[in-house]
Design an enzyme around this catalytic site. Sequence first.
Site, PDB file in Angstrom:
ATOM      1  CB  SER A 273     -32.755 -14.276  32.554  1.00 13.93           C
ATOM      2  OG  SER A 273     -33.829 -15.121  31.824  1.00 13.93           O
ATOM      3  N   GLY A 274     -30.762 -14.452  30.110  1.00  9.67           N
ATOM      4  CA  GLY A 274     -30.446 -14.936  28.891  1.00  9.67           C
ATOM      5  C   GLY A 274     -29.825 -16.270  29.180  1.00  9.67           C
ATOM      6  NE  ARG A 275     -33.589 -18.900  28.120  1.00  7.61           N
ATOM      7  CZ  ARG A 275     -34.450 -19.779  28.082  1.00  7.61           C
ATOM      8  NH1 ARG A 275     -34.745 -20.342  29.170  1.00  7.61           N
ATOM      9  NH2 ARG A 275     -34.883 -20.249  27.032  1.00  7.61           N
TER      10      ARG A 275
ATOM     11  CG  HIS B 150     -38.522 -10.811  16.825  1.00  2.62           C
ATOM     12  ND1 HIS B 150     -39.831 -10.607  16.364  1.00  2.62           N
ATOM     13  CD2 HIS B 150     -38.327 -10.087  17.833  1.00  2.62           C
ATOM     14  CE1 HIS B 150     -40.643 -10.033  17.355  1.00  2.62           C
ATOM     15  NE2 HIS B 150     -39.817  -9.729  18.337  1.00  2.62           N
ATOM     16  CG  ASP B 151     -37.931 -12.904  21.615  1.00  2.00           C
ATOM     17  OD1 ASP B 151     -38.719 -12.189  20.767  1.00  2.00           O
ATOM     18  OD2 ASP B 151     -37.579 -12.380  22.732  1.00  2.00           O
ATOM     19  CB  THR B 152     -41.911 -13.299  18.337  1.00  2.00           C
ATOM     20  OG1 THR B 152     -41.929 -12.345  19.516  1.00  2.00           O
ATOM     21  CG2 THR B 152     -43.333 -13.866  18.316  1.00  2.00           C
TER      22      THR B 152
ATOM     23  CG  ASN C 181     -46.520  -7.321  20.318  1.00  2.00           C
ATOM     24  OD1 ASN C 181     -45.576  -8.156  20.770  1.00  2.00           O
ATOM     25  ND2 ASN C 181     -46.526  -7.040  19.138  1.00  2.00           N
TER      26      ASN C 181
ATOM     27  CD  GLN D 295     -42.079 -12.024  33.633  1.00  2.00           C
ATOM     28  OE1 GLN D 295     -42.009 -10.885  33.269  1.00  2.00           O
ATOM     29  NE2 GLN D 295     -42.088 -13.136  32.851  1.00  2.00           N
TER      30      GLN D 295
END
Length: 521
Positions: free
Chosen positions: A14-16, A239-241, A299, A307
Amino acid sequence: MGLNHLAVDIGASSGRHIIGRVDNGIMKLQEVYRFENGVSEKNDHLCWDINLLYQNIIDGIRECRNQNLTPDTMGIDTWGVDFVLLDSDGEILGDTVAYRDERTDGIRQELEDKGILSFDDLYSKTGIQYQKFNTIYQLVALQKEHPEYMEQAESFLMIPDYLNYKLTGIKSNEYTNASTTALVDAKTCDWDYELIEKLGLPKKIFGKLSKPGTKLGRFTQEVRNYVGFDLDVILPATHDTGSAYLAVPARDDKAVFLSSGTWSLMGVENKESITNGESKEANFTNEGGYNNTYRYLKNIMGLWMIQSVRREIGEITGTKPSFPELIEAAKQAKDVDVVLDVDDARFLAPKSMIEEIKKACEDAGRPLACTNEDYHYGKELLDREKDSKKLSDIDKSGKDNPDVKKSEASNAPGSLPAGTGEVMAVIYNSLSDDYRRTVKTLEKLTGNKYTSINIVGGGSQDMYLNKRTAQATGLPVFAGPTEGTALGNLIVQFICSGEYKDLQEARDAIKKSFDIKCIED
């Protein structure tokens, strides 16, 4: 009234769009728009719908204006390793293949067998841990399957780079995401062109690297016409991390960071990279961070397993169980003490996570007490997957899968099939034990003694996992903020706009702005 800043935070499912502002030194966040993401089969590969992603981005930007929350700046962050190649007209060559695809199977071994590149040499140069889906292996796989794409390619862009290009017309390679390719030198923090040449990849497609905090540009005329306004597009840690780590309100430099979501990214911030043999054997990675730091981390499979179990049950029963229901099921099966290696590649993209966990327990000589009949829903899912053309990560919005009719449910809506608790117990046992082992390994590799764990991201809300982590490691766990990635994205924009003078001041403000919970053994 302070400035409005927009974080577009896109994950695997998903994205927000989240608006952030600073009022009297306090950070305030407001979600404006949310959309689904996932992969689907196309031309025998698992692919992202990059055009749909972009459409959702500009729709969300326009929605900000509709809600009288017009942003002054924005930044995009996504997952790492995935990319597109562009031709001379700026058009994508081929499909946007996802990291969970199987095209990289055997590529590392092939490079080593041919004497082209050993992983020992690769790690000593780039410091990036081995994952079979690393960009370097994806590029080699693409070169084998479609050499014509490499001949036609003019530009290489990671996913957020491409989305920024669509918004601004400017091509730029952001450093933190580029570092996940295993093509960036860990010492120089620039492309390793010697490595690129060794692989036979075209040097010209790898553009100049830009650091987080760079003001990229403003919208193209086409985008301005669509959304109704203009703004400054700023590069966060794309990069999200990298963004999530910025949002960790650590008390001191003895804290372990854990970004908890689909993946668990556990590690620390370092001023220097660690690329020795011990680090390689432990499979730790040195990803580029904000302000010339390195995210030294491992990681870990993370909440992906939970999930996936939730999705499978929902697809059969017609109703996804809530996370609290799954947690309670795990608590009821507390006598189950099986521990698996959650980083085993078998859990990366199984047709049925439930069946794979059950089989892994059997392979380890620790079969679960539940019978095969208890897992009929997992087997039914496997049959269903054979005819399905859609493979999607878990929908974080919590909506029922519209493709599954309630009448097809094998259990009453909301009920959990027998054996769910045992499976969930194995996941919680295995995740918390992996966290314990990772902390011990970190201490050995860095020579530091760590005194706490800071968890950010959606997974920080799982208080049962937080408690199990505190028990396994013997360290206090500080949980929150939950919007870690979006907040880290926004922090770079706050600093660029002068609302905080530096990262430390912003991190100090996090403690005042959000409820950070402490969990101890």
